[in-house]
Scaffold this active site. Structure first.
Site, mmCIF file in Angstrom:
data_model
loop_
_atom_site.group_PDB
_atom_site.id
_atom_site.type_symbol
_atom_site.label_atom_id
_atom_site.label_comp_id
_atom_site.label_asym_id
_atom_site.label_seq_id
_atom_site.Cartn_x
_atom_site.Cartn_y
_atom_site.Cartn_z
ATOM 1 N N GLU A 32 -6.709 -12.556 5.227
ATOM 2 C CA GLU A 32 -7.479 -11.333 5.437
ATOM 3 C C GLU A 32 -8.761 -11.293 4.613
ATOM 4 O O GLU A 32 -9.307 -10.230 4.376
ATOM 5 C CB GLU A 32 -6.608 -10.092 5.157
ATOM 6 C CG GLU A 32 -5.741 -10.174 3.919
ATOM 7 C CD GLU A 32 -4.762 -9.000 3.766
ATOM 8 O OE1 GLU A 32 -4.856 -8.027 4.525
ATOM 9 O OE2 GLU A 32 -3.925 -9.058 2.848
ATOM 10 N N ASP B 93 -8.837 -5.519 5.669
ATOM 11 C CA ASP B 93 -9.414 -6.341 4.604
ATOM 12 C C ASP B 93 -10.470 -7.288 5.158
ATOM 13 O O ASP B 93 -11.501 -7.526 4.524
ATOM 14 C CB ASP B 93 -8.316 -7.107 3.863
ATOM 15 C CG ASP B 93 -7.698 -6.242 2.775
ATOM 16 O OD1 ASP B 93 -8.448 -5.777 1.902
ATOM 17 O OD2 ASP B 93 -6.483 -6.012 2.818
ATOM 18 N N HIS C 212 0.807 -1.221 0.000
ATOM 19 C CA HIS C 212 0.000 0.000 0.000
ATOM 20 C C HIS C 212 0.841 1.272 0.000
ATOM 21 O O HIS C 212 0.337 2.345 -0.315
ATOM 22 C CB HIS C 212 -0.946 0.009 1.209
ATOM 23 C CG HIS C 212 -2.024 -1.031 1.120
ATOM 24 N ND1 HIS C 212 -2.983 -1.022 0.130
ATOM 25 C CD2 HIS C 212 -2.283 -2.120 1.870
ATOM 26 C CE1 HIS C 212 -3.796 -2.059 0.292
ATOM 27 N NE2 HIS C 212 -3.388 -2.751 1.341
HETATM 28 C C1 3PY Z 1 -5.231 -4.974 6.655
HETATM 29 O O1 3PY Z 1 -5.655 -4.615 7.768
HETATM 30 O O2 3PY Z 1 -5.921 -5.477 5.769
HETATM 31 C C2 3PY Z 1 -3.825 -4.767 6.349
HETATM 32 O O3 3PY Z 1 -3.346 -5.324 5.390
HETATM 33 C C3 3PY Z 1 -3.038 -3.862 7.248
HETATM 34 O O4 3PY Z 1 -2.238 -3.007 6.544
HETATM 35 MG MG MG Z 2 -4.728 -5.923 3.955
#
Ligand code: 3PY
Ligand code: MG
Length: 237
Positions: free
Chosen positions: A128, A154, A25
């Site tokens: 995630e 996510d 990111h």
């Molecule tokens: C998330 O919380 O999805 C992450 O990848 C943290 O940066």
């Molecule tokens: Mg993430």
């Protein structure tokens, strides 16, 4: 996210043990890693590189430039986790390409590197999303994996509550991943945007908590400084 070795030195001064260099990111390039990783090593903190995608070349390159660990986002199957391990581990555990002239190998000045290379780096995958949670039993059974890193942002999106990282459904999701991972004796890690959440996860046995982002921390400090000065001026008026 901030591509400055000074940020790394400040984190080390503040007592952090590791830093995640976020290529997923953040705007970091491999050129940036060439200054950030040595800054982390010189400051005595572990540089963990989060690569942009699961691409095997990104995984092995991050390790070649000297990352102490590689973190791969959005892993949603046992096959994807196995592919990360193949790229990150040398034979017999994987198929990482060998080159002793890299920073990781001390530019051919670390003969012990061959014996140590597989054990001196951490191979971490991010779970995630819904598919990742469904595939968790296969993911955590992947030989050569060191741990699972949970992305609550996510996860919040996957659970229909985008951005609500302290929503009960997200907390329960994180807890279920922590439990499944710990059962396999793998380390768990989680991103925690607040100290309260960080405390919660440390209390539940999470081994590594990534606490906040440099961008947010700097903004908070700038705001607090500006607000305190503004208040002082108002008080004087
Ligand atoms: C998330 O919380 O999805 C992450 O990848 C943290 O940066
Ligand atoms: Mg993430």
């Amino acid at each position: 996210m901030i591509a400055s070795p000074i940020i790394i030195e400040l984190l080390a001064q503040a007592g952090f043990e590791a830093v995640v260099l976020d290529m997923e990111h953040g705007p970091l390039s491999f050129d940036n890693l060439n200054t950030l990783i040595p800054a982390a090593r010189a400051s005595g903190i572990y540089p963990i590189v989060r690569v942009k995608t699961q691409d095997s070349a990104l995984v092995s390159s991050a390790l070649d430039v000297g990352a102490a660990g590689v973190l791969v986002p959005q892993i949603d199957s046992g096959a994807a986790a196995a592919s990360v391990v193949r790229a990150a581990r040398f034979a017999p555990l994987g198929r990482r390409g060998v080159n002793p002239y890299t920073r990781a190998a001390g530019y051919n000045a670390r003969p012990e590197w061959y014996a140590r290379a597989n054990s001196e780096v951490a191979v971490l995958v991010m779970v995630e999303g819904s598919a990742g949670i469904a595939a968790l039993p296969e993911i955590v059974a992947t030989p050569g994996l060191d741990g699972v890193f949970i992305g609550p942002f996510d996860l919040s999106q996957a659970l229909g509550v985008p951005g609500k990282v302290d929503h009960p459904a997200v907390l329960a999701g994180v807890e279920s991943i922590v439990a499944a991972t710990a059962k396999q004796n793998l380390a768990t890690a989680v991103f925690a945007p607040t100290a309260i959440l960080a405390r919660r996860w440390l209390d539940r046995g999470v081994r590594m908590v990534a606490l906040g982002y440099d961008t947010a921390m700097v903004l908070e400090a700038f705001r607090a400084t500006r607000d305190s000065a503004t208040l002082t001026r108002a008080d004087e008026d």
